[in-house]
Design a protein around this motif. Structure first.
Motif, PDB file in Angstrom:
ATOM      1  N   ALA B  21       0.622  -1.169   0.008  1.00 46.50           N
ATOM      2  CA  ALA B  21      -0.142  -0.203  -0.026  1.00 46.50           C
ATOM      3  C   ALA B  21       1.011   1.183   0.017  1.00 46.50           C
ATOM      4  O   ALA B  21       0.525   2.330  -0.761  1.00 46.50           O
ATOM      5  N   GLU B  22       2.029   1.138   0.529  1.00 49.99           N
ATOM      6  CA  GLU B  22       2.866   2.454   0.945  1.00 49.99           C
ATOM      7  C   GLU B  22       3.572   2.815  -0.702  1.00 49.99           C
ATOM      8  O   GLU B  22       3.366   3.971  -1.119  1.00 49.99           O
ATOM      9  N   ILE B  24       2.063   2.199  -3.459  1.00 53.86           N
ATOM     10  CA  ILE B  24       1.020   2.669  -4.337  1.00 53.86           C
ATOM     11  C   ILE B  24       0.643   4.036  -4.019  1.00 53.86           C
ATOM     12  O   ILE B  24       0.272   4.883  -4.690  1.00 53.86           O
ATOM     13  N   PHE B  28       0.646   7.007  -6.316  1.00 49.99           N
ATOM     14  CA  PHE B  28      -0.632   7.824  -6.682  1.00 49.99           C
ATOM     15  C   PHE B  28      -0.185   9.288  -6.599  1.00 49.99           C
ATOM     16  O   PHE B  28      -0.426  10.161  -7.183  1.00 49.99           O
ATOM     17  N   ASP B  29       0.414   9.557  -5.475  1.00 49.45           N
ATOM     18  CA  ASP B  29       0.701  11.053  -5.277  1.00 49.45           C
ATOM     19  C   ASP B  29       1.679  11.574  -6.401  1.00 49.45           C
ATOM     20  O   ASP B  29       1.590  12.706  -6.665  1.00 49.45           O
ATOM     21  N   HIS B  32      -0.745  10.731  -9.970  1.00 47.82           N
ATOM     22  CA  HIS B  32      -2.092  10.905 -10.551  1.00 47.82           C
ATOM     23  C   HIS B  32      -2.889  12.043 -11.101  1.00 47.82           C
ATOM     24  O   HIS B  32      -3.382  11.918 -11.917  1.00 47.82           O
ATOM     25  N   TYR B  36      -4.199  11.888 -14.728  1.00 50.23           N
ATOM     26  CA  TYR B  36      -5.761  12.525 -14.832  1.00 50.23           C
ATOM     27  C   TYR B  36      -5.793  13.191 -16.286  1.00 50.23           C
ATOM     28  O   TYR B  36      -7.072  13.371 -16.771  1.00 50.23           O
ATOM     29  N   ARG B  37      -4.869  14.334 -16.061  1.00 50.01           N
ATOM     30  CA  ARG B  37      -4.913  14.931 -17.288  1.00 50.01           C
ATOM     31  C   ARG B  37      -4.801  14.244 -18.441  1.00 50.01           C
ATOM     32  O   ARG B  37      -5.459  14.753 -19.528  1.00 50.01           O
ATOM     33  N   VAL B  53      -7.899   6.210 -14.416  1.00 51.36           N
ATOM     34  CA  VAL B  53      -6.626   6.677 -13.358  1.00 51.36           C
ATOM     35  C   VAL B  53      -7.010   5.365 -12.373  1.00 51.36           C
ATOM     36  O   VAL B  53      -5.903   4.948 -11.894  1.00 51.36           O
ATOM     37  N   GLN B  54      -8.060   5.254 -11.769  1.00 48.04           N
ATOM     38  CA  GLN B  54      -8.147   4.162 -10.717  1.00 48.04           C
ATOM     39  C   GLN B  54      -7.923   2.989 -10.983  1.00 48.04           C
ATOM     40  O   GLN B  54      -7.091   2.223 -10.602  1.00 48.04           O
ATOM     41  N   PHE B  57      -4.026   2.471 -11.302  1.00 47.97           N
ATOM     42  CA  PHE B  57      -3.276   2.092 -10.049  1.00 47.97           C
ATOM     43  C   PHE B  57      -3.835   0.715  -9.555  1.00 47.97           C
ATOM     44  O   PHE B  57      -3.032   0.198  -8.965  1.00 47.97           O
ATOM     45  N   LEU B  58      -5.091   0.334  -9.770  1.00 49.93           N
ATOM     46  CA  LEU B  58      -5.300  -1.026  -9.491  1.00 49.93           C
ATOM     47  C   LEU B  58      -4.539  -2.070 -10.226  1.00 49.93           C
ATOM     48  O   LEU B  58      -4.170  -3.141  -9.822  1.00 49.93           O
TER      49      LEU B  58
END
Lengths: 146, 174
Positions: B21-22, B24, B28-29, B32, B36-37, B53-54, B57-58
């Motif tokens: 999780a860390e 990811i 993401f930070d 993302h 997204y753009r 985007v989601q 990252f999945l």
């Protein structure tokens, strides 16, 4: 011509000035956090079990009572020097005691009646002397002593 | 009666192969906003961009993302473009069998100067050509950078750009 097309595309950029909202970002982060695995520590329960086992061993060792030491005991005398020539001792004869037979063991065993029977003592005093009669577990008087 | 056996190749992902999780969260930070753009420019739709985007990252959770930041950026960009292409294929099939389905890529409503012609012309491009146009013409990346991001040769990227610009001119000149 190419620059005009580039300007047109950039003028109609759908992402211009757009950012993901904080709500959507938090929602995606929550989704990713739920889907991502947490770091597993398989050695943690083994380590905890080892610590508990070691603690139990230490407690067990210190809970055993030690024999009291005798104060002022002289040290053990030094062993005598072994003679140069070894003395050969004669071989001892081995004697075995045979077990007594069942009949002998029955005779040697005291009778249970003698132990548990009631004893009556009757003392007769006469001019010629005193006579004592003992009744031991039987109706017949038995003169045991006088 | 003939029986058909279908063997599906599956790649099961074990928990050890999944990114923690860390990692990811850091990815993401860092990426993302740019993803997204890019998704917005590829789909012209806010909902589609967020979903892409989601989903991107999945995918990063299920696979090993390179630790190098530039390699991670390339990996994420490639996955996003491939996801957009898969979505476009499903959209094409859906429109072919269900004409009542609304357009999956509406234009953003908060951009008053958006041109429907530009949007339709861009969305008419294949996703790979669209990605080359977006990365080169709008984001200003060189063709070498575009080729590296998309995992294609620079010559192929140049060819995609050439074909895409020709199609855009043809559509916009009507």
């Amino acid at each position: 011509m190419k620059d005009d097309l580039r300007d047109l595309l950039r003028a109609n950029d759908p992402a211009r000035g757009r950012e993901m909202s904080a709500v959507e970002r938090a929602r995606i982060e929550a989704t990713l956090s739920a889907a991502a695995p947490r770091p597993s520590r398989p050695w943690a329960p083994i380590l905890a079990m080892g610590i508990v086992t070691a603690a139990l061993l230490i407690v067990g060792v210190f809970s055993i009572p030690r024999p009291a030491k005798v104060q002022g005991t002289s040290p053990a005398p030094a062993p005598e020097p072994v003679p140069a020539v070894a003395q050969v001792e004669p071989a001892r004869s081995v004697t075995t005691a045979s077990r007594p037979s069942r009949r002998r063991r029955a005779q040697a065993r005291p009778a249970a009646d003698d132990v548990t029977s009631a004893t009556t003592r009757i003392e007769f005093t006469a001019p010629e002397g005193t006579r004592i009669l003992w009744f031991v577990g039987s109706p017949d008087a038995k003169e045991l002593g006088s | 009666m003939a029986h058909t056996l279908i063997f599906e190749e599956r790649h099961d992902v074990t928990s050890d192969d999944r990114a923690p999780a860390e990692t990811i969260a850091q990815l993401f930070d860092a990426h993302h906003a740019r993803l997204y753009r890019l998704a917005l420019r590829l789909t012209w739709g806010d909902d589609d961009a967020r979903d892409l985007v989601q989903e991107c990252f999945l995918r990063a959770i299920e696979h090993r993302v390179p630790a190098d930041p530039e390699a991670a950026e390339r990996w994420l960009t490639r996955v996003l473009v491939n996801l957009c292409r898969d979505r476009a294929r499903r959209g094409v099939v859906r429109r072919a069998y269900d004409m009542t389905v609304a357009d999956a890529s509406p234009a953003p409503v908060n951009d008053p100067v958006v041109s429907a012609a530009v949007r339709d012309a861009v969305l008419a491009l294949p996703v790979k050509q669209r990605a080359v146009v977006v990365l080169h013409e709008i984001e200003g990346r060189t063709l070498q950078e575009v080729a590296a991001l998309l995992g294609i040769a620079a010559v192929t990227a140049r060819w995609h750009l050439h074909v895409a610009l020709r199609s855009l001119r043809k559509e916009l000149s009507r």
